[in-house]
Structure formats: structure tokens, C-alpha cells
Design a protein around this motif. Structure first.
Motif, PDB file in Angstrom:
ATOM      1  N   ILE A  39       0.833  -1.208   0.000  1.00 25.34           N
ATOM      2  CA  ILE A  39       0.000   0.000   0.000  1.00 25.34           C
ATOM      3  C   ILE A  39       0.869   1.260   0.000  1.00 25.34           C
ATOM      4  CG2 ILE A  39      -0.287   0.170   2.514  1.00 25.34           C
ATOM      5  CD1 ILE A  39      -3.224   0.972   1.948  1.00 25.34           C
ATOM      6  N   ASP A  40       2.039   1.188   0.619  1.00 19.98           N
ATOM      7  CA  ASP A  40       2.964   2.328   0.611  1.00 19.98           C
ATOM      8  C   ASP A  40       3.491   2.571  -0.801  1.00 19.98           C
ATOM      9  OD1 ASP A  40       4.360   4.343   2.212  1.00 19.98           O
ATOM     10  OD2 ASP A  40       6.185   3.272   1.649  1.00 19.98           O
ATOM     11  N   ASN A  41       3.762   1.502  -1.525  1.00 20.02           N
ATOM     12  CA  ASN A  41       4.218   1.632  -2.912  1.00 20.02           C
ATOM     13  C   ASN A  41       3.136   2.251  -3.795  1.00 20.02           C
ATOM     14  OD1 ASN A  41       6.679   0.539  -2.280  1.00 20.02           O
ATOM     15  ND2 ASN A  41       6.288  -1.459  -3.203  1.00 20.02           N
ATOM     16  N   LEU A  42       1.884   1.914  -3.513  1.00 16.98           N
ATOM     17  CA  LEU A  42       0.775   2.477  -4.285  1.00 16.98           C
ATOM     18  C   LEU A  42       0.693   3.982  -4.110  1.00 16.98           C
ATOM     19  CD1 LEU A  42      -2.099  -0.114  -3.632  1.00 16.98           C
ATOM     20  CD2 LEU A  42      -0.797   0.201  -5.746  1.00 16.98           C
ATOM     21  N   VAL A  43       0.866   4.427  -2.876  1.00 19.23           N
ATOM     22  CA  VAL A  43       0.762   5.860  -2.593  1.00 19.23           C
ATOM     23  C   VAL A  43       1.967   6.621  -3.144  1.00 19.23           C
ATOM     24  CG1 VAL A  43       1.908   6.106  -0.348  1.00 19.23           C
ATOM     25  CG2 VAL A  43      -0.150   7.428  -0.823  1.00 19.23           C
ATOM     26  N   ASP A  44       3.074   5.916  -3.360  1.00 23.02           N
ATOM     27  CA  ASP A  44       4.281   6.566  -3.881  1.00 23.02           C
ATOM     28  C   ASP A  44       4.282   6.697  -5.398  1.00 23.02           C
ATOM     29  OD1 ASP A  44       5.302   7.029  -1.406  1.00 23.02           O
ATOM     30  OD2 ASP A  44       6.754   5.391  -1.426  1.00 23.02           O
ATOM     31  N   LYS A  45       3.305   6.091  -6.056  1.00 23.28           N
ATOM     32  CA  LYS A  45       3.201   6.259  -7.509  1.00 23.28           C
ATOM     33  C   LYS A  45       2.714   7.666  -7.819  1.00 23.28           C
ATOM     34  CE  LYS A  45       2.492   1.427  -8.820  1.00 23.28           C
ATOM     35  NZ  LYS A  45       1.605   0.461  -9.499  1.00 23.28           N
ATOM     36  N   TYR A  92      -5.789   5.505   7.367  1.00 18.41           N
ATOM     37  CA  TYR A  92      -5.963   6.957   7.483  1.00 18.41           C
ATOM     38  C   TYR A  92      -4.641   7.666   7.178  1.00 18.41           C
ATOM     39  CZ  TYR A  92      -6.779  11.561   9.538  1.00 18.41           C
ATOM     40  OH  TYR A  92      -6.878  12.919   9.745  1.00 18.41           O
ATOM     41  N   GLY A  93      -3.552   7.142   7.735  1.00 22.54           N
ATOM     42  CA  GLY A  93      -2.234   7.731   7.493  1.00 22.54           C
ATOM     43  C   GLY A  93      -1.813   7.637   6.041  1.00 22.54           C
ATOM     44  N   ILE A  94      -2.091   6.492   5.429  1.00 24.78           N
ATOM     45  CA  ILE A  94      -1.758   6.306   4.017  1.00 24.78           C
ATOM     46  C   ILE A  94      -2.544   7.294   3.154  1.00 24.78           C
ATOM     47  CG2 ILE A  94      -1.966   4.724   2.064  1.00 24.78           C
ATOM     48  CD1 ILE A  94       0.383   4.067   3.867  1.00 24.78           C
ATOM     49  N   ASN A  95      -3.804   7.493   3.484  1.00 22.57           N
ATOM     50  CA  ASN A  95      -4.627   8.448   2.723  1.00 22.57           C
ATOM     51  C   ASN A  95      -4.114   9.875   2.855  1.00 22.57           C
ATOM     52  OD1 ASN A  95      -6.788   7.186   1.201  1.00 22.57           O
ATOM     53  ND2 ASN A  95      -7.557   6.434   3.160  1.00 22.57           N
ATOM     54  N   LEU A  96      -3.475  10.187   3.977  1.00 18.51           N
ATOM     55  CA  LEU A  96      -2.884  11.518   4.140  1.00 18.51           C
ATOM     56  C   LEU A  96      -1.828  11.776   3.071  1.00 18.51           C
ATOM     57  CD1 LEU A  96      -2.411  11.786   8.040  1.00 18.51           C
ATOM     58  CD2 LEU A  96      -4.115  12.966   6.634  1.00 18.51           C
ATOM     59  N   ASP A  97      -1.122  10.718   2.694  1.00 15.59           N
ATOM     60  CA  ASP A  97      -0.055  10.853   1.697  1.00 15.59           C
ATOM     61  C   ASP A  97      -0.579  10.991   0.270  1.00 15.59           C
ATOM     62  OD1 ASP A  97       2.167  10.946   3.316  1.00 15.59           O
ATOM     63  OD2 ASP A  97       2.400   8.776   3.407  1.00 15.59           O
ATOM     64  N   THR A  98      -1.860  10.753   0.070  1.00  8.97           N
ATOM     65  CA  THR A  98      -2.430  10.944  -1.266  1.00  8.97           C
ATOM     66  C   THR A  98      -2.823  12.408  -1.485  1.00  8.97           C
ATOM     67  OG1 THR A  98      -4.720  10.451  -0.587  1.00  8.97           O
ATOM     68  CG2 THR A  98      -3.334   8.587  -1.255  1.00  8.97           C
ATOM     69  N   LYS A  99      -2.717  13.208  -0.429  1.00  9.63           N
ATOM     70  CA  LYS A  99      -3.034  14.633  -0.506  1.00  9.63           C
ATOM     71  C   LYS A  99      -1.742  15.432  -0.382  1.00  9.63           C
ATOM     72  CE  LYS A  99      -7.216  13.409   2.054  1.00  9.63           C
ATOM     73  NZ  LYS A  99      -7.942  13.566   3.341  1.00  9.63           N
ATOM     74  N   THR A 100      -1.853  16.737  -0.417  1.00  8.15           N
ATOM     75  CA  THR A 100      -0.681  17.590  -0.207  1.00  8.15           C
ATOM     76  C   THR A 100      -0.259  17.501   1.253  1.00  8.15           C
ATOM     77  OG1 THR A 100      -1.442  19.125  -1.910  1.00  8.15           O
ATOM     78  CG2 THR A 100       0.228  19.932  -0.360  1.00  8.15           C
ATOM     79  N   VAL A 101       0.990  17.094   1.465  1.00 10.89           N
ATOM     80  CA  VAL A 101       1.491  16.906   2.830  1.00 10.89           C
ATOM     81  C   VAL A 101       1.881  18.255   3.427  1.00 10.89           C
ATOM     82  CG1 VAL A 101       3.259  15.805   4.255  1.00 10.89           C
ATOM     83  CG2 VAL A 101       2.302  14.589   2.292  1.00 10.89           C
ATOM     84  N   LYS A 102       1.290  18.557   4.573  1.00  9.24           N
ATOM     85  CA  LYS A 102       1.615  19.804   5.278  1.00  9.24           C
ATOM     86  C   LYS A 102       1.832  19.494   6.757  1.00  9.24           C
ATOM     87  CE  LYS A 102      -0.951  22.931   2.210  1.00  9.24           C
ATOM     88  NZ  LYS A 102      -2.054  23.931   2.121  1.00  9.24           N
ATOM     89  N   ILE A 103       3.079  19.459   7.169  1.00  7.38           N
ATOM     90  CA  ILE A 103       3.420  19.229   8.569  1.00  7.38           C
ATOM     91  C   ILE A 103       3.821  20.570   9.177  1.00  7.38           C
ATOM     92  CG2 ILE A 103       4.905  17.984  10.181  1.00  7.38           C
ATOM     93  CD1 ILE A 103       3.162  16.085   8.622  1.00  7.38           C
ATOM     94  N   LYS A 104       3.018  21.053  10.100  1.00  2.16           N
ATOM     95  CA  LYS A 104       3.256  22.389  10.647  1.00  2.16           C
ATOM     96  C   LYS A 104       4.141  22.395  11.887  1.00  2.16           C
ATOM     97  CE  LYS A 104      -1.201  24.147   8.992  1.00  2.16           C
ATOM     98  NZ  LYS A 104      -2.509  24.738   9.399  1.00  2.16           N
TER      99      LYS A 104
END
Length: 277
Positions: A39-45, A92-104
Motif C-alpha cells: 500500500i505504501d508503494n501504491l501511494v508513492d506512484k 488513514y495515514g496512508i490516505n494523508l499521503d495521497t493529498k498535499t502533505v503539510k506538517i506544521k
């Protein structure tokens, strides 16, 4: 790729440490690793990552999964009665990576690290048949520590995926992924931020190692070794220079793994008496 080969190919430090586990336990850990890695590889595509992740999760949630790694993971889930909470939190965490990552902030990077890696630590605890709340807490912290190591190591790699996980409040300037790719940034400052993340990870490695006392005897050393190897990556980055860091991805070579293994063995069995206390 065969399920048992994911950990060998992608998780070399885990594969090294896993050889000290009993065969059945190692195979089950390898299945969990493969499930997370796929699943991590999928999100990295770069294309269709959101759609691919959605399809994967939908397949997992169906009664008759068609994806082989989902089928095998479900067996592990049932066998060890892994709570759905940790699986859903991982998704939920994996889905976060499908969006624009913003760590404040630091708080947000820890929260993110829980979702994508702390959850895996918790699930590992069930495979090790240690479901005490104290054990779960420390296992989650070890997962967080390892994710912080990943973040500190993969700044360049993540930039090519249009992601920056370094907390915004640690950066003294607005840096984009394109800036990192094109090297339009203050290397010295960015490397200092990376070192701060490594320093932060130390607290979580310490907590993870404290939790080893809750594990079954046969599992204690392999987990301590896995922790030491991954921690060693961060230490290698920390002792490097910013010019060297931005040349290539940091990893442990064969001799470094051998040295860490012997040091871990000495500290674990001789100095600390096998974490019996």
C-alpha cells in the motif's frame, strides 16, 4: 513479487534482524511488512495514487479479497486478533499521503508518524503475542522512532514525490519540494533541521527499547537489534556533513551491520542481562 520477498528487498535492516526470530514468527512479520509495503508503494506512484489506494482498501474490506497480500494479511489478522483500530489508523495515514502533505509542527510529525508506522509497531506486538497496554505504547513509540528516521533520511526522495515532512515551524524559510530538487535552499540550515528530527527520534527509540521487557524472551533480542540498526541510520546521518548527505541516500553497509549486531549482542546480553528486568 512474492510476499516473503518484500522484506528482503525493501526492508533490509528488518530482514537482517528478523533472521534471529523463529521461522513462523518471521514469516508472519514478513506478511505484515508486505501488506504495509504494497500500500505504501501504491501511494508513492506519481499517478492515480489516490485511486489505487482506494481500490486496495476496498479489496481488503471485501469478504473475498482478490489481492494476494490482502488475503495473507487477513489470515494474520485473524490468527493474532489484531484490532481493526490499528489497521484503520494505518489506512488513514496512508490516505494523508495521497493529498498535499503539510506538517506544521513537531506535534503533527509525531501524529503522522503514529498513523503510518506506530500502528505497525502495535500490530507487531500482537504477532509477538504481547497485547499489554504498556507493551503497545512502547511498540508504537518504536514505530514512530523508525518513521522519524525514514523522514530524516528521505528528504530528497520525498521531494521528488512533492512531499516535505519536515515541520514548518523548524524551517526559517518557505521551502518547496521543487526548491529541494533544484537545490535552491540553504543546505546547512536544512541539514540542521534534519538533525533535529534525528535528535527527536532518540526519545522514541529509548521508549521503544524500554518496552522490550514486555516481550517474550525469544523476541527480545531481534527487536533490540532492529531498533539498533534503524537507529544506526540516524546516527550515521547525524555524524555526516550536509554536503555528503545531499549527495546520496544514507544506508548501512554490510560491515556496519555486522558491527552494530555485535555491539547490540554485547550490550543486550552482557551489559543489560538480556533485558530481564
Amino acid at each position: 513479487m512474492k510476499i516473503e520477498n518484500y522484506i528482503r528487498f525493501y526492508g533490509k535492516s528488518f530482514y537482517w534482524a528478523g533472521k534471529f526470530l523463529e521461522k513462523e514468527v518471521f514469516e508472519d512479520c514478513s506478511t505484515l511488512y508486505a501488506f504495509c509495503r504494497v500500500i505504501d508503494n501504491l501511494v508513492d506512484k506519481k499517478s492515480n495514487s489516490k485511486t489505487n489506494v482506494k481500490k486496495f482498501i476496498k479489496d481488503y474490506q471485501s469478504q473475498n479479497s482478490k489481492i494476494q497480500v490482502n488475503k495473507e494479511f487477513k489470515k494474520i489478522e485473524t490468527k493474532y486478533q489484531i484490532p481493526k483500530k490499528y489497521i484503520n489508523d494505518l489506512f488513514y495515514g496512508i490516505n494523508l499521503d495521497t493529498k498535499t502533505v503539510k506538517i506544521k509542527s513537531t506535534k503533527e510529525i509525531i501524529k503522522y508518524s503514529y498513523y503510518v508506522a506506530g500502528t505497525v509497531g502495535a500490530m507487531m506486538s500482537y504477532i509477538f503475542q504481547t497485547s499489554k497496554p504498556q507493551a503497545i505504547k512502547h511498540a508504537i513509540n518504536l514505530g514512530i522512532a523508525m518513521q522519524l528516521t525514514n523522514i530524516s533520511r528521505d528528504v530528497l526522495k520525498d521531494a521528488y514525490l512533492n512531499r516535505i515532512y519536515l515541520p514548518k515551524n523548524m524551517l526559517n524559510e518557505e521551502i518547496t519540494a521543487k526548491d529541494i530538487i533544484k537545490k535552491k535552499f540553504n543546505k546547512k540550515h536544512l541539514f540542521l533541521v534534519i538533525k533535529k528530527i534525528i535528535f527527536l527520534s532518540e526519545k522514541y527509540y529509548d521508549s521503544g527499547n524500554i518496552g522490550i521487557k514486555y516481550l517474550p524472551k525469544k523476541v527480545k533480542f531481534p527487536i533490540f537489534l532492529a531498533s539498533s540498526l534503524y537507529r544506526g541510520i540516524g546516527k550515521k546521518i547525524f555524524s555526516s556533513s550536509y554536503n555528503r548527505y545531499f549527495l546520496d541516500r544514507t544506508y548501512l553497509n554490510f560491515m556496519e551491520k555486522i558491527i552494530i549486531t555485535f555491539k547490540s549482542f554485547y550490550f543486550f546480553f552482557i551489559v543489560n542481562n538480556g533485558y530481564k528486568n
